[in-house]
Design a protein around this motif. Structure first.
Motif, PDB file in Angstrom:
ATOM      1  N   SER A 280       0.827  -1.200   0.000  1.00 34.96           N
ATOM      2  CA  SER A 280       0.000   0.000   0.000  1.00 34.96           C
ATOM      3  C   SER A 280       0.864   1.254   0.000  1.00 34.96           C
ATOM      4  O   SER A 280       0.544   2.235  -0.678  1.00 34.96           O
ATOM      5  CB  SER A 280      -0.928  -0.004   1.217  1.00 34.96           C
ATOM      6  OG  SER A 280      -1.587   1.240   1.357  1.00 34.96           O
ATOM      7  N   GLY A 284      -0.169   2.486  -3.206  1.00 35.85           N
ATOM      8  CA  GLY A 284      -1.444   3.061  -2.803  1.00 35.85           C
ATOM      9  C   GLY A 284      -2.538   2.013  -2.752  1.00 35.85           C
ATOM     10  O   GLY A 284      -2.332   0.847  -3.108  1.00 35.85           O
ATOM     11  N   ARG A 296      -9.224   6.237  -0.113  1.00 37.57           N
ATOM     12  CA  ARG A 296      -8.188   5.971  -1.102  1.00 37.57           C
ATOM     13  C   ARG A 296      -6.863   6.546  -0.605  1.00 37.57           C
ATOM     14  O   ARG A 296      -6.817   7.626  -0.033  1.00 37.57           O
ATOM     15  CB  ARG A 296      -8.555   6.605  -2.445  1.00 37.57           C
ATOM     16  CG  ARG A 296      -7.411   6.556  -3.460  1.00 37.57           C
ATOM     17  CD  ARG A 296      -7.728   7.329  -4.719  1.00 37.57           C
ATOM     18  NE  ARG A 296      -8.633   6.589  -5.595  1.00 37.57           N
ATOM     19  CZ  ARG A 296      -9.031   7.041  -6.782  1.00 37.57           C
ATOM     20  NH1 ARG A 296      -8.643   8.228  -7.199  1.00 37.57           N
ATOM     21  NH2 ARG A 296      -9.843   6.309  -7.526  1.00 37.57           N
ATOM     22  N   LYS A 297      -5.769   5.823  -0.834  1.00 37.57           N
ATOM     23  CA  LYS A 297      -4.442   6.273  -0.421  1.00 37.57           C
ATOM     24  C   LYS A 297      -3.533   6.375  -1.634  1.00 37.57           C
ATOM     25  O   LYS A 297      -3.510   5.484  -2.485  1.00 37.57           O
ATOM     26  CB  LYS A 297      -3.835   5.306   0.596  1.00 37.57           C
ATOM     27  CG  LYS A 297      -2.399   5.659   1.008  1.00 37.57           C
ATOM     28  CD  LYS A 297      -1.834   4.643   1.983  1.00 37.57           C
ATOM     29  CE  LYS A 297      -0.364   4.925   2.266  1.00 37.57           C
ATOM     30  NZ  LYS A 297      -0.167   6.235   2.918  1.00 37.57           N
ATOM     31  N   ILE A 298      -2.810   7.477  -1.707  1.00 38.53           N
ATOM     32  CA  ILE A 298      -1.818   7.665  -2.758  1.00 38.53           C
ATOM     33  C   ILE A 298      -0.509   7.027  -2.306  1.00 38.53           C
ATOM     34  O   ILE A 298      -0.006   7.328  -1.226  1.00 38.53           O
ATOM     35  CB  ILE A 298      -1.602   9.168  -3.043  1.00 38.53           C
ATOM     36  CG1 ILE A 298      -2.909   9.829  -3.464  1.00 38.53           C
ATOM     37  CG2 ILE A 298      -0.524   9.353  -4.104  1.00 38.53           C
ATOM     38  CD1 ILE A 298      -3.537   9.246  -4.697  1.00 38.53           C
ATOM     39  N   GLY A 299       0.047   6.148  -3.117  1.00 39.10           N
ATOM     40  CA  GLY A 299       1.289   5.485  -2.771  1.00 39.10           C
ATOM     41  C   GLY A 299       2.509   6.327  -3.113  1.00 39.10           C
ATOM     42  O   GLY A 299       2.404   7.404  -3.717  1.00 39.10           O
ATOM     43  N   ARG A 336      -3.071   0.492  -7.944  1.00 41.56           N
ATOM     44  CA  ARG A 336      -3.338   0.564  -6.513  1.00 41.56           C
ATOM     45  C   ARG A 336      -3.908  -0.768  -6.021  1.00 41.56           C
ATOM     46  O   ARG A 336      -4.601  -1.470  -6.761  1.00 41.56           O
ATOM     47  CB  ARG A 336      -4.329   1.689  -6.185  1.00 41.56           C
ATOM     48  CG  ARG A 336      -3.870   3.075  -6.571  1.00 41.56           C
ATOM     49  CD  ARG A 336      -4.803   4.123  -5.977  1.00 41.56           C
ATOM     50  NE  ARG A 336      -4.554   5.443  -6.564  1.00 41.56           N
ATOM     51  CZ  ARG A 336      -5.293   5.997  -7.505  1.00 41.56           C
ATOM     52  NH1 ARG A 336      -6.352   5.345  -7.968  1.00 41.56           N
ATOM     53  NH2 ARG A 336      -5.002   7.184  -7.976  1.00 41.56           N
TER      54      ARG A 336
END
Length: 520
Positions: A280, A284, A296-299, A336
């Motif tokens: 992750s 992300g 939502r996560k930005i990697g 992602r």
């Protein structure tokens, strides 16, 4: 005054000599606390049985830190300082907490275009641009007529973009308004400005970079030449060297001297993340991808788009994730976690390791195809023991860096003799901590031999510090420490045992338990 930035890796604070910020005071635990960057926030994790004092609150476990929070760390009071960055989303990004509040006079300098000159920020704001009515006029076709304004607010230097065409960049991050740490570069067009304290130099080292490689040894000159030759390339770079030799400094130099200098630089320590989080962190994830993924996560790859991604301790990347990294390097596409679609991401990857990856490949712990994909360009950093002539310059630099604002701390001949006779198994990081400790506990303005003390680095202290930031098991950390010392001493078990503070029988037993190949 000290400035300790937090990027993606943890900042370990305590009295243990292996800590990133070593404060030699019995009021602190060997590992007092860990500061971590979590997206746009910074979190403190306490490791002291009685807690860590943050303002009026005692933190027993963990909590997010706010701008201006003060941390009581024995004889040191640390202040958290957020630097604003107007990113693509226009929000504010936490770039770094500072280990001290800047006090005393600050100056604006233009070391490349106005060498030797500086403009005091004490009592007035300074306007900068190409128009002759500015306080500082720049002859730069990419600088707007009225480009930026610098001022002091609450003891901190603040820069504001006055609606320029090409923007204001602080340490490579584009901002509309934000704090400028002392020593940080501010780029307007093609001009570099630097905010300095009274005792800081008026020049930018290492070909215009804010990063410093201190020393004039032949070994370090070779490293500088390699950096200048490969900085402009787009190919991946692998930086190798012992722990504490300055691999992240070199990575930042490569980024700042490259065509991507004004684009993001994102650092990710592959050894400090648990195995279930590293995918992750790299790529992300989508909302609902797994339990706890509420947004939502930005990697790291996506955050570094158009810029540089620094993967520290690449040798710690789990074997099962290595094919995914290889695919990204080959295709330029990421996906992602929880997503069915991939998208392009333009990133230059710089990786670093203190392991012998060729041996890891032979042992089946690292993929050969990934090794060759990362090993296109290489920078090998010498141990400090191989550049002992640089100890004097490094010690002087750190003494100036750690001296209280407005004061000068010099190093006496006796202290220098002690420093130059030491073998420095912890390399530059150990030297930095030794000088920091000496400045904190000094008896006068000149460091003498009695001020120089060496806290022994043992197998126990290494495992203790690494265990709070690494996703590896205690056995893996211990094995790596033993292997590192065996390599340093060319397989001599007696010398490795002495360096680790254990008996010869212990080192023999652990070599057998961990099935360490001495010949390898």
């Amino acid at each position: 005054m000290m400035w300790r930035p937090i990027e993606q890796g943890p900042l370990v604070i305590g009295r243990n000599p292996e800590c990133d910020l070593c404060i030699p005071d019995d009021r602190l635990s060997p590992v007092q606390c860990v500061l971590r960057r979590n997206g746009d926030a910074v979190e403190i994790q306490n490791h002291h049985p009685d807690g860590t004092q943050v303002g009026n609150e005692t933190v027993l476990e963990s909590m997010p830190l706010a701008n201006g929070d003060s941390l009581a760390l024995g004889p040191v009071t640390a202040k958290v300082c957020f630097v604003a960055d107007q990113g693509d989303g226009g929000g504010t990004k936490t770039l770094a907490p500072s280990a001290a509040v800047v006090e005393g006079e600050m100056f604006l300098t233009a070391p490349e275009t106005h060498p030797g000159k500086r403009w005091s920020l004490r009592s007035r704001e300074i306007k900068v641009g190409s128009d002759l009515t500015n306080d500082l006029t720049l002859d730069d076709e990419f600088v707007s007529s009225f480009h930026a304004r610098f001022s002091i607010e609450d003891g901190r230097c603040i820069v504001r973009d006055l609606g320029s065409r090409n923007g204001v960049f602080v340490a490579g991050q584009k901002i509309k308004e934000g704090e400028v740490p002392v020593g940080a570069q501010v780029t307007l067009g093609q001009t570099v400005l630097v905010v300095t304290g009274r005792n800081q130099p008026l020049s930018v080292p290492d070909a215009g970079s804010s990063q410093k490689l201190i020393g004039s040894s032949v070994a370090l000159d070779r490293v500088r030449k390699v950096i200048r030759r490969i900085a402009a390339a787009e190919a991946p770079v692998l930086i190798t060297g012992e722990t504490g030799t300055g691999k992240e400094v070199v990575a930042r130099l490569l980024a700042e001297l490259s065509p991507r200098a004004t684009r993001p630089f994102v650092a990710l320590n592959c050894g400090s993340l648990s195995r279930n989080l590293i995918e992750s962190e790299l790529f992300g994830h989508e909302r609902g991808a797994f339990t706890g993924a509420i947004n939502r996560k930005i990697g790291a790859f996506e955050a570094a788009h158009a810029g540089t991604l620094f993967l520290d301790e690449i040798g710690e990347l789990p074997l099962e994730l290595q094919p995914q990294l290889l695919r990204v390097l080959e295709t330029g596409e990421i996906r992602r976690v929880g997503s069915t679609s991939a998208f392009e991401c333009d990133v230059r990857v710089i990786a670093a390791t203190n392991r012998k990856l060729e041996q890891e490949v032979a042992n089946g712990a690292f993929r050969e195809d990934l090794f060759h994909r990362l090993h296109v360009l290489m920078v090998e950093l010498p141990a400090l023991a191989e550049r002992k002539g640089d100890v004097r310059e490094l010690a002087t630099f750190f003494a100036e860096q750690f001296a209280p604002d407005g004061q000068t701390v010099s190093i006496g001949a006796g202290a220098l003799a002690v420093l130059e006779a030491h073998m420095w198994p912890g390399n530059v990081r150990e030297l930095r901590n030794v000088i920091q400790r000496a400045v904190l506990l000094r008896n006068g303005d000149t460091l003498e031999a009695a001020d120089i003390t060496f806290t022994p680095s043992t197998l126990a202290t290494r495992v203790q510090t690494q265990s709070v930031v690494s996703g590896r098991t205690l056995q893996e950390i211990e094995r790596d420490a033993i292997v590192a010392e065996l390599r340093r001493h060319q397989g001599n078990k007696k010398e490795a045992a002495a360096a680790l503070g254990v008996s010869r029988s212990t080192i023999h037993r652990k070599i057998e338990d961990y099935r360490i190949d001495i010949e390898g």
